[in-house]
Structure formats: structure tokens, C-alpha cells
Design a protein around this motif. Structure first.
Motif, PDB file in Angstrom:
ATOM      1  N   PRO A  93       0.803 -90.385  33.633  1.00  0.00           N
ATOM      2  CA  PRO A  93      -0.214 -91.444  33.749  1.00  0.00           C
ATOM      3  C   PRO A  93      -0.204 -92.366  32.540  1.00  0.00           C
ATOM      4  O   PRO A  93       0.008 -91.924  31.406  1.00  0.00           O
ATOM      5  CB  PRO A  93      -1.534 -90.654  33.839  1.00  0.00           C
ATOM      6  N   ASN A  94      -0.431 -93.637  32.772  1.00  0.00           N
ATOM      7  CA  ASN A  94      -0.561 -94.615  31.699  1.00  0.00           C
ATOM      8  C   ASN A  94      -2.011 -94.602  31.227  1.00  0.00           C
ATOM      9  O   ASN A  94      -2.848 -95.362  31.695  1.00  0.00           O
ATOM     10  CB  ASN A  94      -0.173 -96.012  32.193  1.00  0.00           C
ATOM     11  N   ARG A  95      -2.296 -93.712  30.302  1.00  0.00           N
ATOM     12  CA  ARG A  95      -3.678 -93.517  29.862  1.00  0.00           C
ATOM     13  C   ARG A  95      -4.225 -94.753  29.151  1.00  0.00           C
ATOM     14  O   ARG A  95      -5.399 -95.100  29.284  1.00  0.00           O
ATOM     15  CB  ARG A  95      -3.766 -92.297  28.948  1.00  0.00           C
ATOM     16  N   ALA A  96      -3.372 -95.422  28.380  1.00  0.00           N
ATOM     17  CA  ALA A  96      -3.838 -96.603  27.651  1.00  0.00           C
ATOM     18  C   ALA A  96      -4.269 -97.704  28.610  1.00  0.00           C
ATOM     19  O   ALA A  96      -5.317 -98.343  28.430  1.00  0.00           O
ATOM     20  CB  ALA A  96      -2.746 -97.105  26.720  1.00  0.00           C
ATOM     21  N   ALA A  97      -3.460 -97.917  29.668  1.00  0.00           N
ATOM     22  CA  ALA A  97      -3.808 -98.945  30.647  1.00  0.00           C
ATOM     23  C   ALA A  97      -5.088 -98.586  31.377  1.00  0.00           C
ATOM     24  O   ALA A  97      -5.947 -99.443  31.627  1.00  0.00           O
ATOM     25  CB  ALA A  97      -2.664 -99.125  31.644  1.00  0.00           C
ATOM     26  N   ARG A  98      -5.244 -97.327  31.700  1.00  0.00           N
ATOM     27  CA  ARG A  98      -6.457 -96.907  32.403  1.00  0.00           C
ATOM     28  C   ARG A  98      -7.689 -97.115  31.527  1.00  0.00           C
ATOM     29  O   ARG A  98      -8.730 -97.565  31.995  1.00  0.00           O
ATOM     30  CB  ARG A  98      -6.356 -95.426  32.793  1.00  0.00           C
ATOM     31  N   GLN A  99      -7.567 -96.798  30.242  1.00  0.00           N
ATOM     32  CA  GLN A  99      -8.718 -96.963  29.360  1.00  0.00           C
ATOM     33  C   GLN A  99      -9.081 -98.441  29.198  1.00  0.00           C
ATOM     34  O   GLN A  99     -10.256 -98.802  29.150  1.00  0.00           O
ATOM     35  CB  GLN A  99      -8.449 -96.332  28.005  1.00  0.00           C
ATOM     36  N   LEU A 100      -8.086 -99.315  29.103  1.00  0.00           N
ATOM     37  CA  LEU A 100      -8.365-100.744  29.007  1.00  0.00           C
ATOM     38  C   LEU A 100      -9.052-101.254  30.271  1.00  0.00           C
ATOM     39  O   LEU A 100      -9.924-102.112  30.219  1.00  0.00           O
ATOM     40  CB  LEU A 100      -7.060-101.517  28.779  1.00  0.00           C
ATOM     41  N   ARG A 101      -8.666-100.700  31.416  1.00  0.00           N
ATOM     42  CA  ARG A 101      -9.212-101.150  32.687  1.00  0.00           C
ATOM     43  C   ARG A 101     -10.629-100.645  32.925  1.00  0.00           C
ATOM     44  O   ARG A 101     -11.475-101.340  33.474  1.00  0.00           O
ATOM     45  CB  ARG A 101      -8.289-100.693  33.817  1.00  0.00           C
ATOM     46  N   THR A 102     -10.881 -99.392  32.541  1.00  0.00           N
ATOM     47  CA  THR A 102     -12.154 -98.761  32.888  1.00  0.00           C
ATOM     48  C   THR A 102     -13.090 -98.558  31.712  1.00  0.00           C
ATOM     49  O   THR A 102     -14.278 -98.301  31.902  1.00  0.00           O
ATOM     50  CB  THR A 102     -11.903 -97.378  33.515  1.00  0.00           C
ATOM     51  N   GLY A 103     -12.549 -98.643  30.481  1.00  0.00           N
ATOM     52  CA  GLY A 103     -13.363 -98.329  29.305  1.00  0.00           C
ATOM     53  C   GLY A 103     -13.501 -96.843  29.078  1.00  0.00           C
ATOM     54  O   GLY A 103     -14.260 -96.410  28.224  1.00  0.00           O
ATOM     55  N   ARG A 104     -12.761 -96.035  29.849  1.00  0.00           N
ATOM     56  CA  ARG A 104     -12.845 -94.579  29.748  1.00  0.00           C
ATOM     57  C   ARG A 104     -11.466 -94.009  29.458  1.00  0.00           C
ATOM     58  O   ARG A 104     -10.447 -94.604  29.768  1.00  0.00           O
ATOM     59  CB  ARG A 104     -13.394 -93.973  31.050  1.00  0.00           C
ATOM     60  N   THR A 105     -11.448 -92.811  28.908  1.00  0.00           N
ATOM     61  CA  THR A 105     -10.203 -92.104  28.657  1.00  0.00           C
ATOM     62  C   THR A 105     -10.191 -90.809  29.444  1.00  0.00           C
ATOM     63  O   THR A 105     -11.261 -90.264  29.773  1.00  0.00           O
ATOM     64  CB  THR A 105     -10.047 -91.795  27.158  1.00  0.00           C
ATOM     65  N   GLN A 106      -9.000 -90.318  29.754  1.00  0.00           N
ATOM     66  CA  GLN A 106      -8.899 -89.044  30.466  1.00  0.00           C
ATOM     67  C   GLN A 106      -8.913 -87.887  29.478  1.00  0.00           C
ATOM     68  O   GLN A 106      -8.129 -86.956  29.574  1.00  0.00           O
ATOM     69  CB  GLN A 106      -7.636 -89.025  31.329  1.00  0.00           C
ATOM     70  N   ARG A 129     -24.897 -84.902  17.647  1.00  0.00           N
ATOM     71  CA  ARG A 129     -25.126 -86.325  17.899  1.00  0.00           C
ATOM     72  C   ARG A 129     -23.967 -87.163  17.353  1.00  0.00           C
ATOM     73  O   ARG A 129     -23.461 -88.070  18.034  1.00  0.00           O
ATOM     74  CB  ARG A 129     -26.444 -86.748  17.251  1.00  0.00           C
ATOM     75  N   ALA A 130     -23.543 -86.873  16.128  1.00  0.00           N
ATOM     76  CA  ALA A 130     -22.469 -87.648  15.504  1.00  0.00           C
ATOM     77  C   ALA A 130     -21.166 -87.513  16.285  1.00  0.00           C
ATOM     78  O   ALA A 130     -20.450 -88.501  16.509  1.00  0.00           O
ATOM     79  CB  ALA A 130     -22.275 -87.198  14.057  1.00  0.00           C
ATOM     80  N   TYR A 131     -20.849 -86.295  16.715  1.00  0.00           N
ATOM     81  CA  TYR A 131     -19.619 -86.089  17.482  1.00  0.00           C
ATOM     82  C   TYR A 131     -19.692 -86.784  18.842  1.00  0.00           C
ATOM     83  O   TYR A 131     -18.722 -87.406  19.281  1.00  0.00           O
ATOM     84  CB  TYR A 131     -19.362 -84.595  17.673  1.00  0.00           C
ATOM     85  N   VAL A 132     -20.832 -86.668  19.509  1.00  0.00           N
ATOM     86  CA  VAL A 132     -20.969 -87.308  20.820  1.00  0.00           C
ATOM     87  C   VAL A 132     -20.839 -88.824  20.693  1.00  0.00           C
ATOM     88  O   VAL A 132     -20.173 -89.475  21.508  1.00  0.00           O
ATOM     89  CB  VAL A 132     -22.310 -86.921  21.486  1.00  0.00           C
ATOM     90  N   GLN A 133     -21.451 -89.405  19.668  1.00  0.00           N
ATOM     91  CA  GLN A 133     -21.329 -90.851  19.464  1.00  0.00           C
ATOM     92  C   GLN A 133     -19.881 -91.265  19.209  1.00  0.00           C
ATOM     93  O   GLN A 133     -19.405 -92.285  19.732  1.00  0.00           O
ATOM     94  CB  GLN A 133     -22.204 -91.283  18.287  1.00  0.00           C
ATOM     95  N   GLU A 134     -19.163 -90.472  18.421  1.00  0.00           N
ATOM     96  CA  GLU A 134     -17.762 -90.775  18.131  1.00  0.00           C
ATOM     97  C   GLU A 134     -16.912 -90.679  19.400  1.00  0.00           C
ATOM     98  O   GLU A 134     -16.078 -91.563  19.667  1.00  0.00           O
ATOM     99  CB  GLU A 134     -17.241 -89.807  17.067  1.00  0.00           C
ATOM    100  N   LEU A 135     -17.131 -89.653  20.173  1.00  0.00           N
ATOM    101  CA  LEU A 135     -16.381 -89.488  21.426  1.00  0.00           C
ATOM    102  C   LEU A 135     -16.700 -90.625  22.391  1.00  0.00           C
ATOM    103  O   LEU A 135     -15.805 -91.198  23.029  1.00  0.00           O
ATOM    104  CB  LEU A 135     -16.711 -88.130  22.053  1.00  0.00           C
ATOM    105  N   TRP A 136     -17.969 -90.957  22.498  1.00  0.00           N
ATOM    106  CA  TRP A 136     -18.402 -92.057  23.380  1.00  0.00           C
ATOM    107  C   TRP A 136     -17.738 -93.374  22.962  1.00  0.00           C
ATOM    108  O   TRP A 136     -17.247 -94.129  23.815  1.00  0.00           O
ATOM    109  CB  TRP A 136     -19.921 -92.176  23.328  1.00  0.00           C
ATOM    110  N   GLY A 137     -17.701 -93.627  21.673  1.00  0.00           N
ATOM    111  CA  GLY A 137     -17.095 -94.852  21.184  1.00  0.00           C
ATOM    112  C   GLY A 137     -15.611 -94.936  21.455  1.00  0.00           C
ATOM    113  O   GLY A 137     -15.038 -96.031  21.515  1.00  0.00           O
ATOM    114  N   ASN A 138     -14.961 -93.792  21.645  1.00  0.00           N
ATOM    115  CA  ASN A 138     -13.536 -93.749  21.945  1.00  0.00           C
ATOM    116  C   ASN A 138     -13.247 -93.640  23.440  1.00  0.00           C
ATOM    117  O   ASN A 138     -12.121 -93.328  23.831  1.00  0.00           O
ATOM    118  CB  ASN A 138     -12.873 -92.588  21.204  1.00  0.00           C
ATOM    119  N   ASP A 179     -30.438 -90.698  25.005  1.00  0.00           N
ATOM    120  CA  ASP A 179     -30.107 -92.111  25.182  1.00  0.00           C
ATOM    121  C   ASP A 179     -28.676 -92.309  25.666  1.00  0.00           C
ATOM    122  O   ASP A 179     -28.401 -93.172  26.509  1.00  0.00           O
ATOM    123  CB  ASP A 179     -30.342 -92.888  23.878  1.00  0.00           C
ATOM    124  N   LEU A 180     -27.739 -91.485  25.182  1.00  0.00           N
ATOM    125  CA  LEU A 180     -26.358 -91.593  25.628  1.00  0.00           C
ATOM    126  C   LEU A 180     -26.189 -91.109  27.064  1.00  0.00           C
ATOM    127  O   LEU A 180     -25.394 -91.670  27.825  1.00  0.00           O
ATOM    128  CB  LEU A 180     -25.445 -90.798  24.694  1.00  0.00           C
TER     129      LEU A 180
END
Length: 365
Positions: free
Chosen positions: A50-63, A108-117, A136-137
Motif C-alpha cells: 500500500p502507498n501509505r503516504a498517498a493515503r495519508q495525504l488523501r485522508t489525513g489518516r495513517t494506517q 494526553r501528550a502521547y495521544v496528541q502526538e499520535l493524532w497530529g501524525n 476533546d480528542l
């Protein structure tokens, strides 16, 4: 052929590109096994990646699935991380591991970092009573799956919980000792300030009550909030408890239920320090069934959690809400633990044996 695409896989497997996409994203609930197996064989044959980078750019999400555990200093969490990774790889996802020590700010810090990625599915092994630090997340679309923590009244509606029934676990551990003839029991835990620990202690108390025993008469049952959870120092907590119980003037227990296997193994070491034999002088029951439990001498009686099954359920929930819809309701999955009897438990020494007790039923009311 150049780079293999979903379309290539679909043509070769004689399915639609949407079906291949559903497979890659873990949406397998309505896919017949024959179709799933055909897609798997085709992916292996063509070498599709899978092209994970393309999927993340398209959806804003990562696998990628986030996994936050208290600490891999306890082998139980390392074993769960392994099972979760196996389950994630089977549906085309990877796992990013974090250690939180059950500190809300670190979670909280880890969840925010993961969410941002771009990570939208997180398996959180917390046991903290409240999830207010993450609400909130969750409302923004985070799919949160809690492990080893039953749903609590104030949890956000979309949160999914995967857990064993810890009350039943504590109950069957104590009941096993009572059935063997023990009537002086201790519960060794350190802090009871987490949901799963409180549940296990509640089951322990219920088993005593069902047998006509009073927990107030038991020696040194754990209820101290100033003692750490012990994920890193669990063995030290157990060893210290053994020294304390068998160095005073109070009649010590003949049977012990520990909050987890590492605490139990530390307690066993402490018994040896004071010249006692595990399974002969004192019976010990652990919790979790880590690999060390069966390797210890004598092998440790323990309460097993079905880790492989729980990991598959957690991954299925973490990837199934990929739409990011915060309004979709979650659910609570509560599995039954299993008592694994080994050589660390036996009837109490003759000097401590008493007339037959009322043995409690298999499950608490």
C-alpha cells in the motif's frame, strides 16, 4: 508492470477495487472467507504494498495504530504489544508503542502526538478511572479503544472497551485457595487506584464473604494509595510485602492472591528470603499468566487473560471506525478469565488446617 496498484490486485483476484480497499482497511465483517483468502493470495503473488503516504495525504489518516501501555517493564504489556502487532499486520496496519506509566498527562501528550501524525485509532491500556483528559480528542473523531478497563459511567459514548471481568478473576483466585482449605488470605497489590485493580480486589473480598470470612480479619490486605502501581517495580512490591507479612508479630497468611504475576513472583522470592517454601508453607496465585509464570519453580498458579483474542478484538475496533465519525456509539466487550492451576498452590500446612469451609460458587453474584 511497474508499481502494483489496488486495481491490479482487484483484476487478478476478480473483485472490485472497493473490496480490496475494504480488506486493506480491516473492514472484513461482511467479506466471505473465500474472498478474503483470494485477496491475500493475490497480494502475496503480486507483491503489492500500500502507498501509505498517498493515503495519508488523501485522508489525513495513517494506517498506524497507536498503542499506549503503562510500561513494558511488566512482561504482560510486552506480550500484549506482540499480540496486537500480529493482529494489526494481518489487516495491513502497523503499531506505534508508547509507555505512559498510567500518568494522565503522559497519556494526553502521547495521544496528541499520535493524532497530529494522522493516527486515528488508539488502543489505550490505562485503567485510570477517568478519560476526561482525552474527551476533546474523542469528540474530534479519535477512535479510542481501552484495554483491561471496563467502560465507566462518564466515558465518551464512542469509546470501546475490551477487558476481562476482573471481579470474576479476583473471585476465582481467592475461591481456589479457599477450596484448598486456606482461611488466612492476603491480597498483595500496592495501589488499588485503578479500575482493574479495584475490580480484582472486589472479587477477592466477595469470595471471602461467600465463604463466611471477613476481609477485616485477613493480614495486610493491600489498600494503600501511597504505594505505586508497580508496573516497573512490581516484583519489588511483592518481595517487600512478603518480608513485611512474615517478619512481624501478626499471624501471617497461608495463601496469597497477587494483583499480577510479577508481583506474585516477587512475593515468591520474598518467601525464599525468609526461609519459606512456595506451595508448601504458603500458596501463591498470580494474575495474567505471563510466560515467566510457567517457567518459575514452582510454576505459578495464575488467572489467565486471553490476550490473542483480546488483541484481535481491539484491532478490529480501532480500524473499523475509520470514517472518524465521533457520533458512532462504542461498545463494551467483557471476557471471562481462566484459572490456571500449577504447583504454587496446595492445601495449607497441617498446623494451619481448619474444619471444612463453605466453598463459594464459581462466579460472584
Amino acid at each position: 508492470m511497474g508499481r502494483v496498484t489496488i486495481q491490479h490486485v482487484a483484476r487478478e483476484a476478480e473483485v472490485s477495487p472497493t473490496t480490496v480497499s475494504n480488506y486493506l482497511n480491516g473492514r472484513l465483517d461482511r467479506m466471505v472467507p473465500a474472498t478474503r483468502e483470494r485477496i491475500e493470495r493475490t497480494i502475496a503473488k503480486l507483491g503489492y504494498r500500500p502507498n501509505r503516504a498517498a493515503r495519508q495525504l488523501r485522508t489525513g489518516r495513517t494506517q498506524t495504530i497507536g498503542l499506549i501501555v503503562p510500561s513494558v517493564g511488566n512482561p504482560f504489556w510486552g506480550a500484549f504489544a506482540h499480540e496486537l502487532e500480529v493482529a494489526a499486520l494481518a489487516v495491513g496496519c502497523s503499531v506505534l508503542l508508547c509507555n505512559s506509566e498510567r500518568v494522565a498527562e503522559r497519556e494526553r501528550a502521547y495521544v496528541q502526538e499520535l493524532w497530529g501524525n494522522g493516527v486515528r485509532g488508539i488502543v489505550l491500556c490505562t485503567s485510570l478511572p477517568s478519560l476526561d483528559h482525552l474527551t476533546d480528542l474523542v469528540k474530534q473523531g479519535l477512535q479510542l479503544v481501552t484495554f483491561d478497563r471496563p467502560t465507566q459511567p462518564n466515558d465518551p459514548e464512542s469509546v470501546v472497551s475490551i477487558s476481562i471481568n476482573n471481579v470474576v478473576g479476583g473471585y476465582i483466585a481467592a475461591s481456589h485457595l479457599i477450596e484448598l482449605g486456606h482461611r488466612r488470605l492476603s491480597f498483595i497489590a500496592g495501589s488499588l487506584g485503578s479500575v482493574n485493580r479495584a475490580g480484582r480486589y472486589s472479587g477477592f473480598v466477595s469470595a471471602l464473604e461467600a465463604a463466611g470470612l471477613d476481609v477485616k480479619d485477613m493480614p495486610a490486605s493491600s489498600d494503600r494509595e501511597d504505594v505505586p502501581f508497580g508496573d516497573v517495580f512490581a516484583a519489588d512490591v511483592g518481595r517487600s510485602a512478603a518480608h513485611s507479612l512474615f517478619s512481624g508479630n501478626v499471624e501471617p497468611p497461608t495463601g496469597v492472591v497477587a494483583i499480577n504475576d510479577m508481583t506474585a513472583l516477587g512475593f515468591c522470592r520474598g518467601l525464599r528470603d525468609v526461609g519459606l517454601t512456595v506451595g508448601k508453607d504458603v500458596s501463591v496465585v498470580g494474575f495474567d499468566d505471563i510466560v515467566l509464570a510457567d517457567l518459575y519453580d514452582p510454576p505459578l498458579t495464575t488467572v489467565r487473560q486471553p490476550l490473542a483474542r483480546m488483541a484481535k478484538l481491539a484491532i478490529a475496533e480501532a480500524v473499523s471506525h475509520d470514517s472518524g465519525d465521533p457520533g458512532e456509539p462504542g461498545r463494551s466487550v467483557l471476557l471471562l478469565p481462566q484459572l490456571i492451576v500449577r504447583a504454587s498452590t496446595a492445601p495449607p500446612p497441617l498446623r494451619a488446617q481448619v474444619p471444612a469451609l463453605v466453598v463459594p460458587a464459581a462466579n460472584p453474584k
